[in-house]
Write a protein that holds these residues in place. Structure first.
Motif, PDB file in Angstrom:
ATOM      1  N   VAL A  92       2.698 -12.316 -13.863  1.00 28.25           N
ATOM      2  CA  VAL A  92       2.218 -12.492 -12.498  1.00 28.25           C
ATOM      3  C   VAL A  92       3.402 -12.892 -11.624  1.00 28.25           C
ATOM      4  O   VAL A  92       4.330 -13.574 -12.076  1.00 28.25           O
ATOM      5  CB  VAL A  92       1.107 -13.563 -12.375  1.00 28.25           C
ATOM      6  CG1 VAL A  92      -0.116 -13.164 -13.167  1.00 28.25           C
ATOM      7  CG2 VAL A  92       1.614 -14.932 -12.794  1.00 28.25           C
ATOM      8  N   GLN A  93       3.383 -12.414 -10.407  1.00 30.90           N
ATOM      9  CA  GLN A  93       4.299 -12.900  -9.378  1.00 30.90           C
ATOM     10  C   GLN A  93       3.528 -13.898  -8.530  1.00 30.90           C
ATOM     11  O   GLN A  93       2.335 -13.736  -8.287  1.00 30.90           O
ATOM     12  CB  GLN A  93       4.788 -11.751  -8.490  1.00 30.90           C
ATOM     13  CG  GLN A  93       5.687 -10.762  -9.173  1.00 30.90           C
ATOM     14  CD  GLN A  93       5.968  -9.539  -8.312  1.00 30.90           C
ATOM     15  OE1 GLN A  93       5.267  -9.303  -7.330  1.00 30.90           O
ATOM     16  NE2 GLN A  93       6.966  -8.767  -8.681  1.00 30.90           N
ATOM     17  N   TRP A  94       4.207 -14.910  -8.088  1.00 29.98           N
ATOM     18  CA  TRP A  94       3.575 -15.847  -7.169  1.00 29.98           C
ATOM     19  C   TRP A  94       4.514 -16.078  -5.983  1.00 29.98           C
ATOM     20  O   TRP A  94       5.726 -15.938  -6.090  1.00 29.98           O
ATOM     21  CB  TRP A  94       3.255 -17.176  -7.845  1.00 29.98           C
ATOM     22  CG  TRP A  94       4.449 -17.927  -8.379  1.00 29.98           C
ATOM     23  CD1 TRP A  94       4.922 -17.896  -9.662  1.00 29.98           C
ATOM     24  CD2 TRP A  94       5.315 -18.812  -7.645  1.00 29.98           C
ATOM     25  NE1 TRP A  94       6.036 -18.695  -9.776  1.00 29.98           N
ATOM     26  CE2 TRP A  94       6.300 -19.277  -8.552  1.00 29.98           C
ATOM     27  CE3 TRP A  94       5.378 -19.248  -6.324  1.00 29.98           C
ATOM     28  CZ2 TRP A  94       7.315 -20.159  -8.191  1.00 29.98           C
ATOM     29  CZ3 TRP A  94       6.381 -20.126  -5.943  1.00 29.98           C
ATOM     30  CH2 TRP A  94       7.335 -20.576  -6.880  1.00 29.98           C
ATOM     31  N   TYR A  95       3.922 -16.381  -4.863  1.00 32.81           N
ATOM     32  CA  TYR A  95       4.735 -16.818  -3.744  1.00 32.81           C
ATOM     33  C   TYR A  95       3.951 -17.824  -2.915  1.00 32.81           C
ATOM     34  O   TYR A  95       2.729 -17.740  -2.770  1.00 32.81           O
ATOM     35  CB  TYR A  95       5.257 -15.671  -2.893  1.00 32.81           C
ATOM     36  CG  TYR A  95       4.281 -14.628  -2.425  1.00 32.81           C
ATOM     37  CD1 TYR A  95       3.710 -14.689  -1.167  1.00 32.81           C
ATOM     38  CD2 TYR A  95       3.967 -13.537  -3.236  1.00 32.81           C
ATOM     39  CE1 TYR A  95       2.849 -13.707  -0.719  1.00 32.81           C
ATOM     40  CE2 TYR A  95       3.109 -12.548  -2.801  1.00 32.81           C
ATOM     41  CZ  TYR A  95       2.553 -12.637  -1.539  1.00 32.81           C
ATOM     42  OH  TYR A  95       1.693 -11.653  -1.117  1.00 32.81           O
ATOM     43  N   ALA A  96       4.689 -18.816  -2.418  1.00 38.73           N
ATOM     44  CA  ALA A  96       4.110 -19.905  -1.638  1.00 38.73           C
ATOM     45  C   ALA A  96       4.658 -19.845  -0.225  1.00 38.73           C
ATOM     46  O   ALA A  96       5.866 -19.961  -0.020  1.00 38.73           O
ATOM     47  CB  ALA A  96       4.440 -21.249  -2.279  1.00 38.73           C
ATOM     48  N   PHE A  97       3.772 -19.635   0.753  1.00 42.51           N
ATOM     49  CA  PHE A  97       4.150 -19.601   2.156  1.00 42.51           C
ATOM     50  C   PHE A  97       4.070 -21.014   2.722  1.00 42.51           C
ATOM     51  O   PHE A  97       3.040 -21.675   2.610  1.00 42.51           O
ATOM     52  CB  PHE A  97       3.204 -18.710   2.952  1.00 42.51           C
ATOM     53  CG  PHE A  97       3.489 -17.241   2.811  1.00 42.51           C
ATOM     54  CD1 PHE A  97       4.198 -16.567   3.791  1.00 42.51           C
ATOM     55  CD2 PHE A  97       3.055 -16.541   1.704  1.00 42.51           C
ATOM     56  CE1 PHE A  97       4.460 -15.216   3.673  1.00 42.51           C
ATOM     57  CE2 PHE A  97       3.312 -15.187   1.576  1.00 42.51           C
ATOM     58  CZ  PHE A  97       4.018 -14.523   2.566  1.00 42.51           C
ATOM     59  N   CYS A  98       5.149 -21.451   3.367  1.00 44.05           N
ATOM     60  CA  CYS A  98       5.166 -22.773   3.981  1.00 44.05           C
ATOM     61  C   CYS A  98       5.696 -22.669   5.403  1.00 44.05           C
ATOM     62  O   CYS A  98       6.623 -21.901   5.674  1.00 44.05           O
ATOM     63  CB  CYS A  98       6.043 -23.740   3.185  1.00 44.05           C
ATOM     64  SG  CYS A  98       5.513 -23.990   1.475  1.00 44.05           S
TER      65      CYS A  98
END
Length: 368
Positions: A92-98
């Motif tokens: 899985v790829q994950w990304y966190a937008f902040c």
């Protein structure tokens, strides 16, 4: 066309498909040096800072309960959100937008040649992201705990609103993909729209030959303008939806209200809770209907269902193979994240120190 190592090429058409920091666009629109930024980082080579930085990584998660059934998860909270996406082979790829100021550097950016996160840097970012999502779904913590620190990256997101009245072509030079219409990543349309561009461009260039004569300069320049006109409205709409999705998720939504805890208690929490069925059963279906309504070759019949069935079978086989290879120590868990790209030569079309042509009109004439 002269590359940065002084290698020279001759061509009938120059297609600027060199990404958001396009050397071709920089010359065509007189944007100045590539990646030139204002001191505050809010503007860079004709683009504007979106207000968001994104952290990303990749992990092997083949044993998640929903891995075979759910391809995309979005977890929304105040001022940020977290996305997990199945990319096959048990990963899985994950990304966190902040919502952070530009140049708030915490991890490496693979846009910078040779840049990669150290183990300490990656661990610090993983701890930081984990603390931001404390109390959120346990799946987030599972994904972060399995992410190798060297695979963690960060990127400030820049956007470039489309001017529908500004042509993408000048003479026999044309722009496509992120070079002319970079997309915020929320709808996953950056690559999709570039593929559509490529198809539409090939059709525009092929059309004059149907009349049985060889292409001349006027045919090519007219074809490139036709390509721009045929794509600009759809791409402008998709770009707007992608940007709107980012702004709504960050600024309009919050932790949804729930009777099981007290985390979502403000008006945004109640609004988010109320919007859930509207989004799921009305907004999202309409949005995806529009996004995937581009059928340039006509109705595909049952081909999509056949392709889906083949993909599901291949997906299951790849997942099992990845799990077995991992158990035997035959595969590494720390593959590069999705930001990584091939280290290719960058095209330079405007370099005063090297005396490179300063306008597209100096590209060699067409062979006849």
């Amino acid at each position: 066309i002269i590359l940065h190592d002084d290698t020279t090429f001759q061509a009938d058409v120059l297609v600027g498909a060199d990404g958001i920091w396009s050397a071709v666009r920089a010359q065509m629109y007189n944007e100045g040096p590539i990646k030139q930024s204002t001191p505050d980082g809010l503007r860079k080579q004709g683009t504007k800072y979106s207000g968001y930085t994104v952290f990303a990584g990749e992990a092997i998660m083949h044993d998640l309960p929903d891995y075979d059934h759910v391809g995309y998860n979005v977890y929304v909270g105040p001022g940020r959100y977290f996305v997990k996406s199945d990319v096959g082979q048990g990963r899985v790829q994950w990304y966190a937008f902040c919502s952070l100021a530009p140049n708030t550097v915490k991890a490496a950016d693979s846009w910078i040649e040779g840049s990669s996160s150290s183990t300490q840097q990656g661990n610090d970012v993983l701890s930081y992201i984990s603390s931001l999502h404390d109390g959120w779904s346990s799946e987030i913590q599972q994904v972060l705990n399995r992410t190798p620190p060297q695979a963690v990256e960060q990127r400030d997101l820049y956007d470039r609103p489309i001017n529908p009245f500004q042509s993408w072509a000048d003479g026999r030079v044309v722009l496509l993909g992120d070079a002319i219409h970079p997309m915020m990543p929320n709808l996953g349309q950056g690559g999709c729209q570039a593929i559509e561009d490529a198809y539409a461009l090939s059709m525009s260039l092929a059309a004059p030959k149907r009349y049985g004569h060889r292409l001349d300069t006027n045919d090519v320049t007219n074809a490139l303008q036709h390509f721009y006109r045929s794509r600009v409205l759809r791409v402008t709409a998709v770009s707007f939806l992608s940007r709107l999705a980012s702004d709504l998720i960050i600024h309009a939504f919050s932790t949804p209200w729930s009777p099981h805890d007290d985390k979502g208690q403000d008006w945004k929490s109640y609004l988010t809770f109320a919007w859930k069925p509207v989004l799921q059963y009305l907004i999202f279906p309409a949005q995806f209907l529009f996004l995937y309504s581009y059928h340039p070759t006509g109705n595909m019949g049952d081909l999509p269902k056949k392709l889906e069935a083949e993909w599901r079978q291949r997906h299951e086989q790849d997942k099992k193979a990845a799990a077995e290879a991992l158990a035997k120590g035959e595969v590494k868990a720390d593959l590069p994240s999705f930001f990584q790209r091939d280290n290719e030569e960058q095209l330079v079309v405007n370099d005063e120190e090297k005396g490179i042509a300063s306008s597209p009109s100096k590209i060699p004439a067409l062979s006849r």
